[in-house]
Scaffold this motif. Structure first.
Motif, PDB file in Angstrom:
ATOM      1  N   MET A 132      -7.226 -37.366 -20.489  1.00  0.00           N
ATOM      2  CA  MET A 132      -6.310 -36.226 -20.487  1.00  0.00           C
ATOM      3  C   MET A 132      -4.875 -36.702 -20.290  1.00  0.00           C
ATOM      4  O   MET A 132      -3.960 -36.229 -20.975  1.00  0.00           O
ATOM      5  CB  MET A 132      -6.700 -35.213 -19.416  1.00  0.00           C
ATOM      6  CG  MET A 132      -7.923 -34.424 -19.779  1.00  0.00           C
ATOM      7  SD  MET A 132      -8.263 -33.150 -18.532  1.00  0.00           S
ATOM      8  CE  MET A 132      -9.770 -32.451 -19.184  1.00  0.00           C
ATOM      9  N   SER A 133      -4.668 -37.635 -19.386  1.00  0.00           N
ATOM     10  CA  SER A 133      -3.317 -38.172 -19.171  1.00  0.00           C
ATOM     11  C   SER A 133      -2.808 -38.877 -20.421  1.00  0.00           C
ATOM     12  O   SER A 133      -1.645 -38.705 -20.800  1.00  0.00           O
ATOM     13  CB  SER A 133      -3.319 -39.158 -17.999  1.00  0.00           C
ATOM     14  OG  SER A 133      -3.534 -38.487 -16.788  1.00  0.00           O
ATOM     15  N   ARG A 134      -3.679 -39.646 -21.065  1.00  0.00           N
ATOM     16  CA  ARG A 134      -3.291 -40.364 -22.283  1.00  0.00           C
ATOM     17  C   ARG A 134      -2.880 -39.379 -23.377  1.00  0.00           C
ATOM     18  O   ARG A 134      -1.844 -39.537 -24.020  1.00  0.00           O
ATOM     19  CB  ARG A 134      -4.437 -41.267 -22.750  1.00  0.00           C
ATOM     20  CG  ARG A 134      -4.076 -42.164 -23.921  1.00  0.00           C
ATOM     21  CD  ARG A 134      -5.164 -43.176 -24.259  1.00  0.00           C
ATOM     22  NE  ARG A 134      -6.410 -42.524 -24.619  1.00  0.00           N
ATOM     23  CZ  ARG A 134      -7.564 -42.668 -23.964  1.00  0.00           C
ATOM     24  NH1 ARG A 134      -7.630 -43.440 -22.908  1.00  0.00           N
ATOM     25  NH2 ARG A 134      -8.652 -42.048 -24.374  1.00  0.00           N
ATOM     26  N   CYS A 135      -3.687 -38.336 -23.578  1.00  0.00           N
ATOM     27  CA  CYS A 135      -3.360 -37.335 -24.601  1.00  0.00           C
ATOM     28  C   CYS A 135      -2.073 -36.598 -24.270  1.00  0.00           C
ATOM     29  O   CYS A 135      -1.252 -36.333 -25.154  1.00  0.00           O
ATOM     30  CB  CYS A 135      -4.517 -36.350 -24.766  1.00  0.00           C
ATOM     31  SG  CYS A 135      -5.933 -37.046 -25.635  1.00  0.00           S
ATOM     32  N   ARG A 136      -1.872 -36.288 -23.001  1.00  0.00           N
ATOM     33  CA  ARG A 136      -0.649 -35.583 -22.602  1.00  0.00           C
ATOM     34  C   ARG A 136       0.577 -36.484 -22.769  1.00  0.00           C
ATOM     35  O   ARG A 136       1.664 -36.005 -23.094  1.00  0.00           O
ATOM     36  CB  ARG A 136      -0.772 -35.066 -21.177  1.00  0.00           C
ATOM     37  CG  ARG A 136      -1.743 -33.887 -21.092  1.00  0.00           C
ATOM     38  CD  ARG A 136      -2.144 -33.552 -19.678  1.00  0.00           C
ATOM     39  NE  ARG A 136      -3.207 -32.561 -19.666  1.00  0.00           N
ATOM     40  CZ  ARG A 136      -3.151 -31.418 -18.996  1.00  0.00           C
ATOM     41  NH1 ARG A 136      -2.098 -31.128 -18.257  1.00  0.00           N
ATOM     42  NH2 ARG A 136      -4.167 -30.581 -19.044  1.00  0.00           N
ATOM     43  N   ASP A 137       0.398 -37.797 -22.578  1.00  0.00           N
ATOM     44  CA  ASP A 137       1.499 -38.734 -22.825  1.00  0.00           C
ATOM     45  C   ASP A 137       1.859 -38.757 -24.307  1.00  0.00           C
ATOM     46  O   ASP A 137       3.039 -38.808 -24.671  1.00  0.00           O
ATOM     47  CB  ASP A 137       1.137 -40.145 -22.351  1.00  0.00           C
ATOM     48  CG  ASP A 137       1.117 -40.281 -20.838  1.00  0.00           C
ATOM     49  OD1 ASP A 137       1.655 -39.392 -20.132  1.00  0.00           O
ATOM     50  OD2 ASP A 137       0.538 -41.279 -20.352  1.00  0.00           O
ATOM     51  N   ILE A 138       0.841 -38.694 -25.157  1.00  0.00           N
ATOM     52  CA  ILE A 138       1.088 -38.628 -26.601  1.00  0.00           C
ATOM     53  C   ILE A 138       1.820 -37.333 -26.928  1.00  0.00           C
ATOM     54  O   ILE A 138       2.768 -37.321 -27.721  1.00  0.00           O
ATOM     55  CB  ILE A 138      -0.238 -38.760 -27.398  1.00  0.00           C
ATOM     56  CG1 ILE A 138      -0.814 -40.168 -27.221  1.00  0.00           C
ATOM     57  CG2 ILE A 138      -0.016 -38.437 -28.877  1.00  0.00           C
ATOM     58  CD1 ILE A 138      -2.244 -40.324 -27.731  1.00  0.00           C
ATOM     59  N   CYS A 139       1.389 -36.232 -26.319  1.00  0.00           N
ATOM     60  CA  CYS A 139       2.077 -34.946 -26.528  1.00  0.00           C
ATOM     61  C   CYS A 139       3.551 -35.040 -26.131  1.00  0.00           C
ATOM     62  O   CYS A 139       4.413 -34.465 -26.801  1.00  0.00           O
ATOM     63  CB  CYS A 139       1.399 -33.830 -25.733  1.00  0.00           C
ATOM     64  SG  CYS A 139      -0.198 -33.310 -26.378  1.00  0.00           S
ATOM     65  N   ALA A 140       3.836 -35.753 -25.063  1.00  0.00           N
ATOM     66  CA  ALA A 140       5.208 -35.862 -24.567  1.00  0.00           C
ATOM     67  C   ALA A 140       6.123 -36.562 -25.575  1.00  0.00           C
ATOM     68  O   ALA A 140       7.349 -36.379 -25.527  1.00  0.00           O
ATOM     69  CB  ALA A 140       5.232 -36.597 -23.224  1.00  0.00           C
ATOM     70  N   GLU A 141       5.549 -37.311 -26.491  1.00  0.00           N
ATOM     71  CA  GLU A 141       6.354 -37.937 -27.547  1.00  0.00           C
ATOM     72  C   GLU A 141       6.880 -36.883 -28.533  1.00  0.00           C
ATOM     73  O   GLU A 141       7.772 -37.168 -29.325  1.00  0.00           O
ATOM     74  CB  GLU A 141       5.537 -39.001 -28.278  1.00  0.00           C
ATOM     75  CG  GLU A 141       5.181 -40.177 -27.399  1.00  0.00           C
ATOM     76  CD  GLU A 141       4.237 -41.165 -28.082  1.00  0.00           C
ATOM     77  OE1 GLU A 141       4.139 -41.150 -29.335  1.00  0.00           O
ATOM     78  OE2 GLU A 141       3.596 -41.946 -27.364  1.00  0.00           O
TER      79      GLU A 141
END
Length: 182
Positions: free
Chosen positions: A33-42
């Motif tokens: 979930m953190s990894r996906c949210r980091d991608i979203c933050a891009e």
């Protein structure tokens, strides 16, 4: 009539396309979930912070993880679209269409008291102007379709885990949506 028969009856009442039933619900971890949210933050999609269902305004990781873990079954909604991948407007319309299909299934199942959670790509597009833009919470949570991304679901990995090979991208693209249910 079995529970699955009731679910199928409700789905067919609103969508006549391809649906796979009784698949295992997707799983995720705090890390995914953190990894996906980091991608979203891009903000490659341009929707970061513009919807109650997208980071950073979506539910916290622990809430999403608990919600995701509470379901054991999933249906996978499948639809193929003819679209030029360079046509962003048409691509967006495919995501909106899949969200509407998942929303229609969600509302139908909810009307039969079947607990469920609809998930699809992209931000919820039920409202023309999301209340999050005004600093408020969702005005219509009963019609909300959450994005798969804050839930840490890697669609290709999930499809592979249930034996569905990736489809080549050409003149058509295949869009998937989930409705998790009891």
């Amino acid at each position: 009539m079995t529970d699955l028969d009731i679910v199928r009856e409700q789905v067919v009442s609103v969508y006549s396309g391809d649906v796979l039933y009784d698949l295992p619900a997707p799983t995720a971890t705090k890390e995914s979930m953190s990894r996906c949210r980091d991608i979203c933050a891009e903000n490659l999609c341009g929707n970061y912070g513009k919807s109650c269902t997208c980071p950073p305004r979506c539910d916290p990781i622990d809430t999403c993880l608990e919600r995701l873990d509470s379901f054991k079954k999933a249906m996978l909604v499948i639809k193929r679209y003819y679209v030029d991948l360079k046509d962003k407007e048409k691509l967006d319309s495919t995501l909106i269409d899949m969200q509407q299909i998942c929303r229609d299934i969600h509302v139908s199942l909810s009307g039969s008291n079947i607990r469920n959670l609809p998930l699809a790509d992209g931000p919820c597009r039920y409202c023309a102007n999301c209340a999050c833009d005004e600093g408020k919470g969702c005005r219509f949570p009963q019609f909300q379709v959450s994005s798969v991304s804050p839930y840490g679901i890697m669609m290709n990995e999930y499809l592979e885990s249930v034996g569905i090979p990736p489809e080549p991208v050409g003149e058509t693209i295949t869009i998937y949506g989930f409705v998790l249910y009891d």
